[in-house]
Write a protein that holds these residues in place. Structure first.
Motif, mmCIF file in Angstrom:
data_model
loop_
_atom_site.group_PDB
_atom_site.id
_atom_site.type_symbol
_atom_site.label_atom_id
_atom_site.label_comp_id
_atom_site.label_asym_id
_atom_site.label_seq_id
_atom_site.Cartn_x
_atom_site.Cartn_y
_atom_site.Cartn_z
ATOM 1 N N PRO A 95 1.796 -2.900 15.117
ATOM 2 C CA PRO A 95 1.068 -4.057 15.667
ATOM 3 C C PRO A 95 1.677 -5.393 15.242
ATOM 4 C CG PRO A 95 -0.463 -2.439 14.805
ATOM 5 C CD PRO A 95 0.897 -1.981 14.392
ATOM 6 N N LEU B 289 10.175 8.089 2.107
ATOM 7 C CA LEU B 289 8.765 8.384 2.390
ATOM 8 C C LEU B 289 8.026 7.100 2.755
ATOM 9 C CD1 LEU B 289 6.550 10.615 2.366
ATOM 10 C CD2 LEU B 289 5.976 9.807 0.097
ATOM 11 N N PHE C 257 0.839 -1.208 0.000
ATOM 12 C CA PHE C 257 0.000 0.000 0.000
ATOM 13 C C PHE C 257 0.869 1.251 0.000
ATOM 14 C CE2 PHE C 257 -1.432 3.190 3.169
ATOM 15 C CZ PHE C 257 -2.262 3.905 2.325
ATOM 16 N N LEU D 186 -4.009 11.362 -2.280
ATOM 17 C CA LEU D 186 -3.130 10.380 -1.630
ATOM 18 C C LEU D 186 -3.086 10.601 -0.126
ATOM 19 C CD1 LEU D 186 -0.249 10.311 -4.230
ATOM 20 C CD2 LEU D 186 -1.999 8.593 -3.848
ATOM 21 N N ILE E 265 3.502 7.183 18.635
ATOM 22 C CA ILE E 265 3.197 6.597 17.326
ATOM 23 C C ILE E 265 2.245 7.492 16.546
ATOM 24 C CG2 ILE E 265 2.188 4.593 16.188
ATOM 25 C CD1 ILE E 265 3.151 2.990 18.675
ATOM 26 N N VAL F 196 -8.159 4.102 10.561
ATOM 27 C CA VAL F 196 -8.649 2.741 10.796
ATOM 28 C C VAL F 196 -7.653 1.980 11.672
ATOM 29 C CG1 VAL F 196 -9.155 0.549 9.666
ATOM 30 C CG2 VAL F 196 -9.974 2.665 8.668
ATOM 31 N N ASN F 197 -6.377 2.309 11.526
ATOM 32 C CA ASN F 197 -5.355 1.563 12.242
ATOM 33 C C ASN F 197 -5.128 2.038 13.675
ATOM 34 O OD1 ASN F 197 -3.692 -0.665 10.963
ATOM 35 N ND2 ASN F 197 -4.054 0.717 9.248
ATOM 36 N N ILE G 213 8.720 6.133 6.301
ATOM 37 C CA ILE G 213 8.030 6.959 7.289
ATOM 38 C C ILE G 213 6.563 6.549 7.383
ATOM 39 C CG2 ILE G 213 7.296 9.301 7.838
ATOM 40 C CD1 ILE G 213 9.823 10.294 6.476
ATOM 41 N N GLY H 248 4.075 11.271 8.807
ATOM 42 C CA GLY H 248 3.883 10.628 7.507
ATOM 43 C C GLY H 248 2.851 11.359 6.676
ATOM 44 N N VAL I 65 -6.530 5.354 6.138
ATOM 45 C CA VAL I 65 -5.874 4.106 6.547
ATOM 46 C C VAL I 65 -5.327 4.242 7.964
ATOM 47 C CG1 VAL I 65 -3.864 2.655 6.112
ATOM 48 C CG2 VAL I 65 -5.333 3.314 4.232
ATOM 49 N N GLY I 66 -4.686 5.384 8.249
ATOM 50 C CA GLY I 66 -4.142 5.601 9.579
ATOM 51 C C GLY I 66 -5.228 5.605 10.634
ATOM 52 N N VAL J 243 -6.166 -0.388 16.326
ATOM 53 C CA VAL J 243 -5.320 -1.590 16.292
ATOM 54 C C VAL J 243 -3.973 -1.298 16.946
ATOM 55 C CG1 VAL J 243 -4.300 -3.342 14.814
ATOM 56 C CG2 VAL J 243 -6.443 -2.261 14.148
ATOM 57 N N ILE J 244 -3.381 -0.152 16.587
ATOM 58 C CA ILE J 244 -2.085 0.214 17.159
ATOM 59 C C ILE J 244 -2.218 0.390 18.666
ATOM 60 C CG2 ILE J 244 -0.304 1.988 17.208
ATOM 61 C CD1 ILE J 244 -0.891 2.507 14.261
ATOM 62 N N PHE K 271 4.152 10.026 14.839
ATOM 63 C CA PHE K 271 4.752 9.537 13.589
ATOM 64 C C PHE K 271 3.713 9.469 12.469
ATOM 65 C CE2 PHE K 271 8.050 7.418 16.407
ATOM 66 C CZ PHE K 271 8.989 8.386 16.131
ATOM 67 N N LEU K 272 2.473 9.122 12.824
ATOM 68 C CA LEU K 272 1.417 9.121 11.808
ATOM 69 C C LEU K 272 1.234 10.529 11.232
ATOM 70 C CD1 LEU K 272 -1.388 6.829 13.280
ATOM 71 C CD2 LEU K 272 -0.076 6.426 11.212
ATOM 72 N N LEU L 268 1.217 4.205 -2.823
ATOM 73 C CA LEU L 268 1.027 5.614 -2.496
ATOM 74 C C LEU L 268 2.162 6.463 -3.070
ATOM 75 C CD1 LEU L 268 -1.288 6.691 -0.702
ATOM 76 C CD2 LEU L 268 0.302 6.738 1.181
ATOM 77 N N PRO M 229 4.716 3.370 11.452
ATOM 78 C CA PRO M 229 3.653 3.249 12.456
ATOM 79 C C PRO M 229 2.685 2.109 12.154
ATOM 80 C CG PRO M 229 3.836 5.514 11.670
ATOM 81 C CD PRO M 229 4.729 4.699 10.818
ATOM 82 N N LEU M 230 2.450 1.850 10.854
ATOM 83 C CA LEU M 230 1.470 0.806 10.503
ATOM 84 C C LEU M 230 2.023 -0.593 10.773
ATOM 85 C CD1 LEU M 230 0.204 2.313 7.125
ATOM 86 C CD2 LEU M 230 -0.785 2.582 9.378
ATOM 87 N N ALA N 277 4.289 14.508 5.410
ATOM 88 C CA ALA N 277 5.315 14.239 4.394
ATOM 89 C C ALA N 277 4.682 14.066 3.018
ATOM 90 C CB ALA N 277 6.111 12.988 4.777
ATOM 91 N N ILE N 278 3.512 13.430 2.958
ATOM 92 C CA ILE N 278 2.824 13.268 1.675
ATOM 93 C C ILE N 278 2.529 14.623 1.044
ATOM 94 C CG2 ILE N 278 0.617 12.606 0.635
ATOM 95 C CD1 ILE N 278 1.864 10.161 0.990
ATOM 96 N N ILE O 184 -6.195 9.199 1.409
ATOM 97 C CA ILE O 184 -6.167 7.739 1.554
ATOM 98 C C ILE O 184 -5.329 7.362 2.771
ATOM 99 C CG2 ILE O 184 -5.419 5.586 0.479
ATOM 100 C CD1 ILE O 184 -5.904 6.925 -2.238
ATOM 101 N N LEU O 185 -4.159 8.003 2.904
ATOM 102 C CA LEU O 185 -3.290 7.667 4.038
ATOM 103 C C LEU O 185 -3.955 8.023 5.368
ATOM 104 C CD1 LEU O 185 -0.593 6.641 5.056
ATOM 105 C CD2 LEU O 185 0.254 8.973 4.961
#
Lengths: 222, 249
Positions: A172, A161, A147, B157, B133, B167-168, A164, B140, B164-165, B171-172, B136-137, A151, A168-169, B143-144, B160-161
């Motif tokens: 887990p 990039l 993924f 983009l 964490i 949703v995560n 980075i 990121g 995704v972050g 979990v994290i 850091f998200l 991107l 974090p992903l 950075a995009i 989307i990130l």
């Protein structure tokens, strides 16, 4: 389904033939382990204690360093546009790319692990839990990583990039994976729970990463 | 209050946002003064932690805002991604540095608080680690935006990130809690969290309100700046084009 198989077969051929990246990832993995051991010093008991987390981190980094290659060459020679233009289900295509990446990097890393484990003086009863956790967890690394690669596919120097974004992903997967390896080695009853959670993380990634990859690939088309 | 569709027009957004900012800033200052007064002078010291418990009034709302700002980014991103709402993308982009600043504030004050409590600047406590964490998200995500020149592509983009972050995040969070219970059974925070005395709640909520209004004011102002910057870039681009065509002729 045929397209899926065709893409996997093609990517594997490209990865393992001359110029492909698959052997380099394993070499990188081994070098990380050696460098780390040299930095820690020749204390065998200490090395054997950190061997499993070290191998997990090494596998993660080796996966991460090879992510850039998943879509790079396809984009440069234009075949990515053809793949996006002609595939009925871009999500399946993205899944195929992730599977091919796992077969060409994740699987060789797992095969190389017993050798490194011996090198790092890992106890014998710890090897099976480590291999099992890697087998369940590394597919998630390839899926999430593909993924991030999707991107960043349009960028010339994407690996930083990607690292980075993906760091974090990956947390887990690393926690449950290294946790399972440690619990399995010490006979901790949480071994099974760690493995199940690791499997859940992989399934979660399998369900969502291809969808997100497909969306990213579409957005990156010129 | 105009609806979302009307705000898609930058002109209308400007007309609505410009007068709103002074009010939001005023509310921020009033709540901040009241909150600081309660926090520093009109609330009890903790029987265990002493005066250093007052760090909480800066720290806890910052941690709340860290998550709130990320939620704002994710929701704006979804609105921008699904309905192609142009200002939603701008809102997501401009919320990120503010949210990252709150996250940094939470980490920084947490570290200062940790020194007298734990005897160390940093402990691998589950909450601190999760917030790190989250930071850091944020990095990121930002950075995009920085790496893509094409704003429309960067917006898609980044959206989307962000989703995704988002949703995560659960979990994290769960994995870090799990990891923490595995490695560090005795934690400063008890299960269910430390119970707070009622007298500590007013300053906490006043500070949270101040942070919230600050976020609103700062977000609107940065969105105005971004829209202005884009307009300038468009005008300069247009000038360059006309200059180029003149040279060609």
């Amino acid at each position: 389904m045929n397209a899926l198989k065709a893409i996997i077969a093609r990517d594997l051929r490209l990865a393992f033939r001359a110029g492909g990246g698959a052997p380099q990832a394993v070499a990188f993995f081994a070098i990380i382990a050696v460098l780390f051991a040299l930095a820690v010093g020749p204390d065998l008991s200490l090395i054997s204690k950190i061997a499993a987390p070290l191998i997990w981190t090494g596998a993660l980094l080796a996966t991460q360093i090879s992510l850039d290659q998943i879509y790079r060459a396809d984009r440069e020679d234009g075949s990515l546009d053809v793949i996006i233009g002609t595939s009925d289900e871009l999500i399946l295509t993205a899944a195929a790319k992730a599977i091919a990446h796992w077969l060409s990097t994740g699987l060789p890393l797992i095969i190389a692990t017993p050798v490194l484990a011996v090198l790092l003086n890992l106890e014998r009863e710890a090897i099976v839990p480590l291999l099992l956790s890697l087998a369940i967890g590394t597919p998630a690394l390839s899926l999430i990583g593909s993924f991030a690669a999707a991107l960043a596919v349009a960028l010339p120097r994407a690996s930083l990039l990607i690292s980075i974004i993906v760091g974090p992903l990956y947390i887990p997967v690393l926690i449950f994976g290294a946790g399972a390896a440690a619990a399995g080695a010490s006979g901790d009853p949480q071994y099974g729970a760690n493995l199940s959670l690791l499997g859940a993380a992989t399934l979660f990634a399998a369900a969502f990463a291809p969808i997100a990859s497909a969306a990213a690939l579409r957005s990156n088309q010129d | 209050m105009p609806n979302l569709y009307e705000l898609a027009n930058p002109e209308r957004f400007e007309r609505w946002a410009r007068p709103a900012i002074p009010w939001l800033s005023g509310a921020t200052i009033a709540l901040l003064l009241a909150g600081l007064y309660y926090a520093l002078f009109n609330s009890p010291a903790d029987y265990q932690q002493g005066e250093s418990v007052r760090i909480m009034y800066v720290h806890v709302p910052a941690a709340w805002m860290a998550l709130f700002c990320y939620s704002t980014i994710a929701i704006s991103s979804a609105v921008g991604f699904i309905w192609k709402h142009p200002l939603a993308d701008v809102a997501a982009k401009e919320a990120a540095p503010i949210g990252a600043a709150f996250t940094f504030l939470a980490l920084f004050t947490g570290s200062i608080w940790g020194k007298p409590m734990w005897g160390a600047w940093w402990a691998w406590d589950a909450r601190l680690t999760s917030v790190l964490i989250l930071f850091f998200l944020y990095l990121g995500y930002m950075a995009i935006w920085r790496t893509f020149d094409d704003k429309a592509r960067a917006a898609r983009l980044a959206a989307i990130l962000a989703m995704v972050g988002f949703v995560n995040i659960p979990v994290i969070k769960f994995s870090v809690d799990w990891w923490n219970s595995l490695h560090q059974p005795a934690s400063v925070f008890r299960d269910g969290g430390p119970s707070i005395h009622a007298s500590m709640l007013p300053p906490l909520f006043l500070m949270a309100g101040a942070y919230m209004f600050f976020f609103a004011a700062a977000l609107l102002q940065s969105m105005r700046n971004e829209l202005m910057a884009r307009r300038i870039a468009r005008l300069e681009g247009g000038e360059k084009k006309t200059a180029a065509t003149l040279v060609e002729q």
